[in-house]
Write a protein that holds these residues in place. Structure first.
Motif, PDB file in Angstrom:
ATOM      1  N   SER A 265      13.840   2.132  -1.408  1.00 54.77           N
ATOM      2  CA  SER A 265      13.962   1.727  -0.102  1.00 54.77           C
ATOM      3  C   SER A 265      12.923   0.843   0.282  1.00 54.77           C
ATOM      4  CB  SER A 265      13.919   3.034   0.985  1.00 54.77           C
ATOM      5  OG  SER A 265      15.149   3.943   0.488  1.00 54.77           O
ATOM      6  N   ILE A 266      11.636   1.247   0.407  1.00 50.63           N
ATOM      7  CA  ILE A 266      10.589   0.370   0.896  1.00 50.63           C
ATOM      8  C   ILE A 266      10.796  -1.068  -0.052  1.00 50.63           C
ATOM      9  CG2 ILE A 266       8.359   0.014   0.834  1.00 50.63           C
ATOM     10  CD1 ILE A 266       7.986   2.811   1.308  1.00 50.63           C
ATOM     11  N   GLU A 267      10.735  -0.960  -1.469  1.00 50.35           N
ATOM     12  CA  GLU A 267      11.055  -2.281  -2.102  1.00 50.35           C
ATOM     13  C   GLU A 267      12.050  -3.098  -1.746  1.00 50.35           C
ATOM     14  OE1 GLU A 267       9.075  -0.758  -6.581  1.00 50.35           O
ATOM     15  OE2 GLU A 267      11.115  -0.785  -6.125  1.00 50.35           O
ATOM     16  N   THR A 268      13.398  -2.348  -1.402  1.00 49.11           N
ATOM     17  CA  THR A 268      14.570  -3.268  -0.924  1.00 49.11           C
ATOM     18  C   THR A 268      14.183  -3.929   0.430  1.00 49.11           C
ATOM     19  OG1 THR A 268      15.788  -1.678  -1.998  1.00 49.11           O
ATOM     20  CG2 THR A 268      17.055  -3.087  -0.106  1.00 49.11           C
ATOM     21  N   ALA A 269      13.639  -2.975   1.384  1.00 43.88           N
ATOM     22  CA  ALA A 269      13.260  -3.515   2.737  1.00 43.88           C
ATOM     23  C   ALA A 269      12.481  -4.643   2.574  1.00 43.88           C
ATOM     24  CB  ALA A 269      12.766  -2.452   3.444  1.00 43.88           C
ATOM     25  N   ASN A 270      11.422  -4.555   1.860  1.00 42.35           N
ATOM     26  CA  ASN A 270      10.329  -5.615   1.662  1.00 42.35           C
ATOM     27  C   ASN A 270      10.871  -6.817   1.280  1.00 42.35           C
ATOM     28  OD1 ASN A 270       7.835  -6.447   2.016  1.00 42.35           O
ATOM     29  ND2 ASN A 270       7.462  -6.402  -0.357  1.00 42.35           N
ATOM     30  N   ILE A 271      11.895  -6.792   0.351  1.00 37.74           N
ATOM     31  CA  ILE A 271      12.411  -7.838  -0.454  1.00 37.74           C
ATOM     32  C   ILE A 271      13.401  -8.605   0.731  1.00 37.74           C
ATOM     33  CG2 ILE A 271      14.557  -8.833  -1.856  1.00 37.74           C
ATOM     34  CD1 ILE A 271      13.360  -6.599  -4.016  1.00 37.74           C
TER      35      ILE A 271
ATOM     36  N   LYS B  25       0.863  -1.181   0.002  1.00 39.69           N
ATOM     37  CA  LYS B  25      -0.045  -0.208  -0.107  1.00 39.69           C
ATOM     38  C   LYS B  25       0.926   1.092   0.090  1.00 39.69           C
ATOM     39  CE  LYS B  25      -4.021  -1.941   2.286  1.00 39.69           C
ATOM     40  NZ  LYS B  25      -5.011  -2.191   3.454  1.00 39.69           N
ATOM     41  N   ALA B  26       1.951   1.197   0.766  1.00 34.75           N
ATOM     42  CA  ALA B  26       2.946   2.500   0.963  1.00 34.75           C
ATOM     43  C   ALA B  26       3.396   2.603  -0.654  1.00 34.75           C
ATOM     44  CB  ALA B  26       4.035   1.998   1.815  1.00 34.75           C
ATOM     45  N   ILE B  27       3.765   1.615  -1.155  1.00 37.50           N
ATOM     46  CA  ILE B  27       4.430   1.799  -2.452  1.00 37.50           C
ATOM     47  C   ILE B  27       3.542   2.287  -3.476  1.00 37.50           C
ATOM     48  CG2 ILE B  27       5.586   0.622  -4.646  1.00 37.50           C
ATOM     49  CD1 ILE B  27       6.848  -1.332  -2.490  1.00 37.50           C
ATOM     50  N   LEU B  28       2.057   1.789  -3.474  1.00 38.71           N
ATOM     51  CA  LEU B  28       1.263   2.105  -4.342  1.00 38.71           C
ATOM     52  C   LEU B  28       0.857   3.939  -4.199  1.00 38.71           C
ATOM     53  CD1 LEU B  28      -1.446  -0.819  -4.350  1.00 38.71           C
ATOM     54  CD2 LEU B  28       0.068  -0.018  -6.170  1.00 38.71           C
ATOM     55  N   GLY B  29       0.651   4.174  -3.054  1.00 39.39           N
ATOM     56  CA  GLY B  29       0.677   5.439  -2.630  1.00 39.39           C
ATOM     57  C   GLY B  29       1.560   6.217  -2.890  1.00 39.39           C
ATOM     58  N   LEU B  30       2.810   6.010  -2.820  1.00 36.45           N
ATOM     59  CA  LEU B  30       4.015   6.789  -3.366  1.00 36.45           C
ATOM     60  C   LEU B  30       4.212   6.891  -4.899  1.00 36.45           C
ATOM     61  CD1 LEU B  30       6.663   5.569  -0.849  1.00 36.45           C
ATOM     62  CD2 LEU B  30       5.713   7.810  -0.997  1.00 36.45           C
TER      63      LEU B  30
ATOM     64  N   ILE C 247      10.356  14.456  -6.510  1.00 30.92           N
ATOM     65  CA  ILE C 247      10.310  13.383  -7.313  1.00 30.92           C
ATOM     66  C   ILE C 247      11.208  12.729  -6.911  1.00 30.92           C
ATOM     67  CG2 ILE C 247      10.542  12.676  -9.692  1.00 30.92           C
ATOM     68  CD1 ILE C 247       9.001  14.789 -10.780  1.00 30.92           C
ATOM     69  N   LEU C 248      12.662  13.055  -6.609  1.00 31.71           N
ATOM     70  CA  LEU C 248      13.674  12.300  -6.250  1.00 31.71           C
ATOM     71  C   LEU C 248      13.437  11.667  -4.983  1.00 31.71           C
ATOM     72  CD1 LEU C 248      16.606  11.428  -7.013  1.00 31.71           C
ATOM     73  CD2 LEU C 248      17.367  13.663  -6.093  1.00 31.71           C
ATOM     74  N   THR C 249      12.922  12.568  -4.104  1.00 31.59           N
ATOM     75  CA  THR C 249      12.670  11.839  -2.642  1.00 31.59           C
ATOM     76  C   THR C 249      11.624  10.777  -2.723  1.00 31.59           C
ATOM     77  OG1 THR C 249      13.042  14.242  -1.829  1.00 31.59           O
ATOM     78  CG2 THR C 249      11.756  12.420  -0.324  1.00 31.59           C
ATOM     79  N   LEU C 250      10.739  10.898  -3.574  1.00 28.83           N
ATOM     80  CA  LEU C 250       9.612   9.704  -3.502  1.00 28.83           C
ATOM     81  C   LEU C 250      10.264   8.614  -4.195  1.00 28.83           C
ATOM     82  CD1 LEU C 250       6.330  11.467  -4.650  1.00 28.83           C
ATOM     83  CD2 LEU C 250       6.940  10.825  -2.496  1.00 28.83           C
ATOM     84  N   GLU C 251      10.981   8.677  -5.554  1.00 32.38           N
ATOM     85  CA  GLU C 251      11.834   7.700  -6.030  1.00 32.38           C
ATOM     86  C   GLU C 251      12.856   7.111  -4.818  1.00 32.38           C
ATOM     87  OE1 GLU C 251      12.098   9.238 -10.609  1.00 32.38           O
ATOM     88  OE2 GLU C 251      13.627   9.344  -9.405  1.00 32.38           O
ATOM     89  N   ASN C 252      13.480   7.604  -4.101  1.00 30.57           N
ATOM     90  CA  ASN C 252      14.396   6.833  -3.048  1.00 30.57           C
ATOM     91  C   ASN C 252      13.585   6.168  -2.175  1.00 30.57           C
ATOM     92  OD1 ASN C 252      16.668   7.923  -4.372  1.00 30.57           O
ATOM     93  ND2 ASN C 252      16.645   9.731  -3.127  1.00 30.57           N
ATOM     94  N   GLN C 253      12.248   6.708  -1.822  1.00 26.17           N
ATOM     95  CA  GLN C 253      11.553   6.142  -0.649  1.00 26.17           C
ATOM     96  C   GLN C 253      10.962   4.697  -1.422  1.00 26.17           C
ATOM     97  OE1 GLN C 253       8.464   8.792   0.253  1.00 26.17           O
ATOM     98  NE2 GLN C 253       9.910   9.980   1.958  1.00 26.17           N
ATOM     99  N   ILE C 254      10.456   4.952  -2.456  1.00 24.68           N
ATOM    100  CA  ILE C 254       9.895   3.622  -3.250  1.00 24.68           C
ATOM    101  C   ILE C 254      11.029   2.718  -3.245  1.00 24.68           C
ATOM    102  CG2 ILE C 254       9.305   2.835  -5.316  1.00 24.68           C
ATOM    103  CD1 ILE C 254       7.660   5.261  -5.976  1.00 24.68           C
TER     104      ILE C 254
END
Length: 225
Positions: free
Chosen positions: A92-98, A21-26, A83-90
Motif C-alpha cells: 500500500s505504501i509503495e503504491t501510494a508513493n508511486i 523510512k516506513a518501508i524500510l522499517g516494515l 507477515i500478511l499484514t506487513l506485506e499488505n502495508q508495504i
C-alpha cells in the motif's frame, strides 16, 4: 526559535523520506517475522518427532510434546497473519508513493507548460503569423524588383536563325535514316538501297531455331558413334 526554524525548513525533506523510512522499517520487521516463522516450524517438527518417539513407551511425554506442538502452531498462525499484514502495508505504501510521484511529475509538467504559454494567446499568435506573411510578401517584391533590372529581354535574331537551321538539318537527317530519301528543294531523289542478303533477312527467332537444329544434329551424330 532557531530550532523551530530548522524544523520548518527541513520538513520538506522529512516528508519526502517518510515513505522510504516506513518501508524500510516494515521490511526489517518482516524479515524478523520470517525468521520466527521458520523457527516455529522447526519447533513443531521437533515436538511431532518427540511425540512419535514416546507414543508407545511414555504417553505422558508424548502428550506433553503434542501440547507444545499445538502452542507452536498457534504462534505460527499469529506470525503468518502478521507477515500478511506487513506485506499488505508495504504494498500500500509503495503504491501510494508511486501515485504521489506520478502526480508530482504531472504537476511539474503542467507548471512548465504554463510558463511556456505565459503571455501567449491566440490574438498574439495571429499577429505574429500576419507579420510573417507581410514580411514574406515584402521580400518577394524586393527580389522581383532586383531581378527585373538585371534580366536581359533583348532577342538576337541571328541566334534564332542559326537554331532554326539546326532544327531543319536534324529533321532532314531523320528522314534520310527512316526512308533513304533525301529531299532537295521540292524534288526528292531516291538513294540506291543495298541488296539485302539472305543472312540479313533472318529474324532472331529463325536464327535461334537453326542453332537448335544444328545442336540436335550434333547430338544425333554423337549417339550414332
Amino acid at each position: 526559535m532557531s530550532g523551530w526554524g530548522l524544523g520548518w525548513f527541513g520538513g520538506g525533506a522529512a516528508k519526502k523520506d517518510a515513505p522510504k523510512k516506513a518501508i524500510l522499517g516494515l521490511r526489517s520487521q518482516l524479515e524478523m517475522l520470517n525468521k520466527r516463522e521458520k523457527h516455529l516450524e522447526n519447533q513443531m517438527h521437533e515436538q511431532d518427532a518427540l511425540a512419535r518417539k514416546h507414543i508407545s513407551t511414555n504417553k505422558t511425554a508424548a502428550k506433553a510434546a503434542l501440547r507444545r506442538k499445538k502452542a507452536f502452531e498457534h504462534s505460527l498462525e499469529q506470525t503468518n497473519a502478521q507477515i500478511l499484514t506487513l506485506e499488505n502495508q508495504i504494498y500500500s505504501i509503495e503504491t501510494a508513493n508511486i501515485n504521489k510521484e506520478t502526480l508530482d511529475a504531472m504537476k511539474n509538467a503542467g507548471s512548465a507548460m504554463q510558463q511556456i504559454h505565459a503571455g501567449l494567446n491566440i490574438d498574439k499568435v495571429d499577429d505574429v503569423m500576419e507579420n510573417l506573411r507581410e514580411q514574406q510578401a515584402i521580400g518577394d517584391e524586393i527580389s522581383q524588383a532586383i531581378t527585373s533590372g538585371v534580366a536581359n529581354n533583348s532577342i538576337d535574331e541571328d541566334e534564332l536563325d542559326e537554331e532554326l537551321a539546326e532544327l531543319q538539318q536534324e529533321q532532314l537527317d531523320e528522314q534520310m535514316l527512316k526512308t533513304g530519301n533525301v529531299p532537295v528543294g521540292d524534288k526528292v531523289s531516291k538513294l540506291p538501297q543495298a541488296p539485302i542478303s539472305d543472312v540479313s533477312r533472318k529474324t532472331p527467332a529463325r536464327a535461334e531455331e537453326e542453332d537448335e537444329e544444328e545442336e540436335l544434329r550434333k547430338l544425333q551424330a554423337e549417339m550414332a558413334m
